[in-house]
Design a protein around this motif. Structure first.
Motif, PDB file in Angstrom:
ATOM      1  N   THR A  19       0.854  -1.177   0.000  1.00  0.00           N
ATOM      2  CA  THR A  19       0.000   0.000   0.000  1.00  0.00           C
ATOM      3  C   THR A  19       0.888   1.224   0.000  1.00  0.00           C
ATOM      4  N   THR A  20       0.473   2.190  -0.789  1.00  0.00           N
ATOM      5  CA  THR A  20       1.215   3.435  -0.827  1.00  0.00           C
ATOM      6  C   THR A  20       0.323   4.540  -0.296  1.00  0.00           C
ATOM      7  N   THR A  21       0.948   5.445   0.363  1.00  0.00           N
ATOM      8  CA  THR A  21       0.189   6.545   0.926  1.00  0.00           C
ATOM      9  C   THR A  21      -0.018   7.615  -0.134  1.00  0.00           C
ATOM     10  N   ARG A  25       2.413   8.796  -3.460  1.00  0.00           N
ATOM     11  CA  ARG A  25       1.921   8.897  -4.833  1.00  0.00           C
ATOM     12  C   ARG A  25       2.081  10.312  -5.375  1.00  0.00           C
ATOM     13  N   LEU A  26       1.810  11.312  -4.553  1.00  0.00           N
ATOM     14  CA  LEU A  26       1.979  12.694  -4.997  1.00  0.00           C
ATOM     15  C   LEU A  26       3.444  13.030  -5.237  1.00  0.00           C
ATOM     16  N   THR A  27       4.327  12.502  -4.400  1.00  0.00           N
ATOM     17  CA  THR A  27       5.756  12.719  -4.593  1.00  0.00           C
ATOM     18  C   THR A  27       6.225  12.088  -5.900  1.00  0.00           C
ATOM     19  N   ALA A  28       5.792  10.880  -6.185  1.00  0.00           N
ATOM     20  CA  ALA A  28       6.164  10.212  -7.431  1.00  0.00           C
ATOM     21  C   ALA A  28       5.617  10.973  -8.638  1.00  0.00           C
ATOM     22  N   SER A  33       6.520  14.502 -13.255  1.00  0.00           N
ATOM     23  CA  SER A  33       6.175  15.725 -13.981  1.00  0.00           C
ATOM     24  C   SER A  33       7.401  16.607 -14.209  1.00  0.00           C
ATOM     25  N   ILE A  34       8.240  16.722 -13.201  1.00  0.00           N
ATOM     26  CA  ILE A  34       9.456  17.523 -13.339  1.00  0.00           C
ATOM     27  C   ILE A  34      10.383  16.895 -14.365  1.00  0.00           C
ATOM     28  N   LEU A  35      10.527  15.581 -14.322  1.00  0.00           N
ATOM     29  CA  LEU A  35      11.377  14.893 -15.301  1.00  0.00           C
ATOM     30  C   LEU A  35      10.833  15.074 -16.713  1.00  0.00           C
TER      31      LEU A  35
END
Length: 67
Positions: A19-21, A25-28, A33-35
């Motif tokens: 499970t991911t918080t 998910r927002l950090t990924a 998006s930056i990449l």
């Protein structure tokens, strides 16, 4: 002659759930998006002809209007 029968059950196996918080998910998504923006900026404003032309041809092959 011997007959070997297996009557073992698979109840010993534990299922692994990942499970991911929301923060993970927002950090990924932010890093992706930056990449992506960095790659588009690099290809679009590159003074290296090969990089710029490759990006330009890719846009044309995807039927994306660019000029």
């Amino acid at each position: 002659m011997s007959i070997i029968s297996s009557t073992g059950s698979n109840t010993d196996k534990s299922t692994a759930s990942s499970t991911t918080t929301l923060t993970q998910r927002l950090t990924a998504a932010m890093f992706a998006s930056i990449l992506g923006a960095s790659l588009v900026y690099f290809a679009g404003f590159s003074h290296i002809e090969a990089v710029h032309n490759a990006a330009h041809d890719t846009r044309h092959s995807a039927a994306f209007p660019c000029h």
